[in-house]
Enzyme design. Structure first.
Site, mmCIF file in Angstrom:
data_model
loop_
_atom_site.group_PDB
_atom_site.id
_atom_site.type_symbol
_atom_site.label_atom_id
_atom_site.label_comp_id
_atom_site.label_asym_id
_atom_site.label_seq_id
_atom_site.Cartn_x
_atom_site.Cartn_y
_atom_site.Cartn_z
ATOM 1 N N ALA A 60 34.132 42.187 27.612
ATOM 2 C CA ALA A 60 33.069 41.898 28.577
ATOM 3 C C ALA A 60 33.424 40.710 29.455
ATOM 4 C CB ALA A 60 31.746 41.653 27.843
ATOM 5 N N GLY A 61 34.708 40.622 29.831
ATOM 6 C CA GLY A 61 35.111 39.676 30.861
ATOM 7 C C GLY A 61 34.918 40.307 32.227
ATOM 8 N N ALA A 63 36.864 42.170 34.198
ATOM 9 C CA ALA A 63 37.274 43.571 34.338
ATOM 10 C C ALA A 63 36.334 44.494 33.579
ATOM 11 C CB ALA A 63 38.709 43.746 33.847
ATOM 12 N N GLY A 64 36.001 44.123 32.333
ATOM 13 C CA GLY A 64 35.126 44.964 31.527
ATOM 14 C C GLY A 64 33.743 45.109 32.122
ATOM 15 N N ARG A 331 54.450 30.388 41.023
ATOM 16 C CA ARG A 331 54.299 29.623 39.790
ATOM 17 C C ARG A 331 55.576 29.562 38.962
ATOM 18 N NH1 ARG A 331 48.189 31.713 38.130
ATOM 19 N NH2 ARG A 331 47.108 30.359 39.629
ATOM 20 N N HIS A 398 49.988 30.733 30.550
ATOM 21 C CA HIS A 398 48.750 30.968 31.288
ATOM 22 C C HIS A 398 48.352 32.434 31.404
ATOM 23 C CE1 HIS A 398 45.600 30.271 34.209
ATOM 24 N NE2 HIS A 398 46.223 30.965 35.147
ATOM 25 N N ARG A 444 52.936 36.730 38.576
ATOM 26 C CA ARG A 444 51.658 36.915 39.273
ATOM 27 C C ARG A 444 51.436 35.814 40.294
ATOM 28 N NH1 ARG A 444 46.715 34.776 38.784
ATOM 29 N NH2 ARG A 444 46.970 33.837 36.721
#
EC number: 1.3.5.1
Length: 640
Positions: A60-61, A63-64, A331, A398, A444
């Site tokens: 449930a972040g 995306a979820g 990064r 990260h 990323r």
């Protein structure tokens, strides 16, 4: 106020008659009845409750939640399972922003964003997925604004956009791009709360503090998930036509990381135990600016607002490593530069083992308006006043670029054993950091992660809407489905070895930090494989002291360790086998990128902890969804 006894029976009776209930001091909204048909496991030890849904989302972040409310909005009976309260998911920690070529600060083009993302990925990203993500980014941001995300504003009222690393104009030929939409430096917090509100609004059924154990599979198809309710000890089997994994990354496999303690690779490990592959786990992003000593994140937005890195000589050393982009290079480039400066004796502090991030030259009003969160974080975790002192920083784990191999539309993939071609796994989808779409490839870009969550969570809902009719009946399945998962739970709950979960976990973290780090060699990686294999073998000697089923944190942490070990082992083996340098995978003994032999995705299989890791490879998709709309980006030298 209703009181809740700890027996499963009284809880089920209560839930039949109410949509909200209390547990300790916490009120949870389930948005629907959570009781199902009850039974017992074959040995009678465990109370099993069965549920049937059109779709089940695990996690449930960002995306979820985006997938869950999109599905519920489209009319699907949708469950969302989370091992913690949704607004405590790790998306809440995202600071800097979310990328989209809105053009609010200057002329911009989503095709420039695509170019930067392909280049940032070091040409390991799938260009059809990158095409989709960058094209859909502007409309996804406008949707978020309409849902209620309180973006920071420019003086003329438009969404504020800041500079982030690796972003340019005119296909890399122009100046720095300002493409990152921000809510000060608390963008993830605002995004997560907004999406949770939307999910509740659309009647998503939440199962909070349920720990997902394993996927339910039948004849090669994923038909749901089995989970453990930490509050009352019941076991729940969720039947679903579509199971969506959105469980985040596994940063906690490392000793120093910016990840929450809950980022334990649960979804990735479930996929692995089900016999399906994971992809590109060797690519682990080290963020340049974790606070020295604590690992807490200092957003790249601090450099986007004008901050810069200095060494012990007071030199802005990034000008030597990235003459054009300087402190806003990608990064992986900045993290390697910091590591090189420390190696060459120009580190700061008593041990000369970190660097400084300088912000004190920025006006106090800019720090207050644009970077209030990191000003507070630096004061708490580093004891510095950013208006007067630099922040001590060091590269810190990260993000995981790898994960569940996934198409641009959210469908999870394996490869056909006969043809070697991509093959969709029936019933399984993935999005967010748990997935490898692969839009990030070998590295990323900052602020593409929140975009990934929103665009591909949304894509999952759209794909299901195009392929599944709501309310279809479920096929009959074996009554003992999930028995292996219950047996594993029982084994770990009653484990009586000589080693604590904490001891094994620390050994794993130290091994990964030492042997699979920013710079890698064959000897360090081979040693890492040997060491992590030895750590895996000690898991058979694990000891749990709490035998209960209610709020058993010892059991949950042991289950999480099992998941972390599965991810860590495949990371080390995949890294040892990739004999080139690409993005975050920096080999000192193979310093160059080798497109001829290694422009391909690593696929890894491991059925359980300490089982052998098997590797295969699949091609990188080097074409876009529509070459006429947006031509692909051919490989070139990656320099900043």
């Amino acid at each position: 106020m209703l009181s809740l006894k700890k027996s499963a029976l009284s809880k089920l009776t209560l839930l039949r008659n109410t949509r909200t209930f209390t547990s300790s001091a916490l009120v949870r909204q389930t948005q629907g009845s959570v009781n199902g048909s009850a039974s017992r496991s074959a040995d009678g030890k465990y109370h099993i409750i069965d549920h049937e849904y059109d779709c089940v989302v695990i996690g449930a972040g960002g995306a979820g939640l985006r997938a869950a409310f999109g599905l519920a909005e489209a009319g699907y009976k949708t469950a969302c399972i989370s091992k913690l309260f949704p607004t405590r998911s790790h998306t809440v920690a995202a600071q800097g922003g979310i990328n989209a070529a809105l053009g609010n600060m200057h002329k911009d083009n989503w095709k420039w964003h695509m170019y930067d993302t392909v280049k940032g990925s070091d040409w390991l990203g799938d260009q059809d997925s990158i095409h989709y993500m960058t094209r859909e980014a502007p409309k996804s941001i406008i949707e978020l604004e309409h849902y209620g995300v309180p973006f920071s504003r420019t003086e003329n009222g438009k969404i504020y956009q800041r500079a982030f690393g690796g972003q340019t104009k005119e296909y890399g030929k122009g100046a720095q791009a300002y493409r990152t939409c921000a809510v000060a430096d608390r963008t993830g917090h605002a995004l997560l709360h907004t999406l949770y509100g939307q999910a509740l609004r659309h009647d998503t059924h939440f199962f909070i503090e349920y720990f997902a154990l394993d996927l339910l599979t039948h004849n090669g198809e994923v038909v749901g998930v089995i989970a453990y309710n930490q509050e009352d000890g019941t076991i729940h089997r969720f039947r679903a036509h579509k199971t969506i994994i959105a469980t985040g990354g596994y940063g906690r496999a490392y000793f120093s990381c910016t990840s929450a303690h809950t980022c334990t690779g649960d979804g990735n490990a479930m996929v692995s135990r089900a016999g399906f592959p994971l992809q590109d786990l060797e690519f682990v992003q080290f963020h340049p600016s974790g606070i020295y000593g604590s690992g807490c994140l200092i957003t790249e937005g601090a450099r986007g607002e004008g901050g810069f890195l200095v060494n012990s000589e007071g030199e802005r050393f990034m000008e030597r490593y990235a003459p054009t982009a300087k402190d806003l290079a990608c990064r992986d480039v900045v993290s390697r530069a910091i590591t090189m400066e420390i190696r060459e004796g120009r580190g700061v502090g008593k041990k000369k083992d970190h660097m400084y991030l300088q912000l004190s030259h920025l006006p106090p009003e800019v720090l207050k308006e644009r970077l209030p969160g990191i000003s507070e974080t630096a004061a708490i975790f580093a004891g510095v006043d950013v208006t007067k002192e630099p922040i001590p920083i060091i590269p810190t784990v990260h993000y995981n670029m790898g994960g569940i191999p996934t198409k641009w539309n959210g469908e999870a993939l394996t490869i056909d054993e006969e043809t070697g071609e991509d093959k969709v796994i029936p019933g399984l989808m993935a999005c967010g950091e748990a997935a490898c779409v692969s839009v990030h490839g070998a590295n990323r870009l900052g602020a593409n992660s929140l975009l990934d969550l929103v665009v591909f969570g949304r894509a999952v809902a759209h794909t299901v809407a195009d392929t599944l009719q709501p309310g279809l009946p479920h096929k009959p399945l074996p009554s003992d489905l999930g028995k292996e998962s219950i047996a594993n739970l029982d084994k770990l709950r009653n484990a009586n070895g000589s080693r604590s979960t904490a001891e094994i976990r620390m050994n794993m973290k130290q091994t990964m930090q030492k042997d699979v780090s920013v710079f890698r060699t064959q000897s360090s990686l081979d040693e890492g494989v040997r060491n992590i294999t030895a750590v895996e073998k000690t898991f058979d000697d694990v000891k749990t002291t709490d035998r209960s089923m209610i709020w058993n944190s010892d059991l949950v942490e042991t289950l999480e360790l099992q998941n972390l070990l599965t991810c860590a082992s495949q990371t080390a083996v995949s890294a040892a086998n990739r004999k080139e340098s690409r993005g975050a995978h920096a080999r000192e003994d193979y310093p160059n990128r080798d497109d001829e032999h290694w422009m391909k995705h690593t696929l890894s299989w491991q059925k359980d902890v300490a089982a052998p890791v098997t590797l295969k490879y699949r091609r990188v998709i080097d074409h876009t969804l529509d070459e006429k709309e947006c031509p692909s980006v051919p490989p070139t030298v990656r320099a900043y």
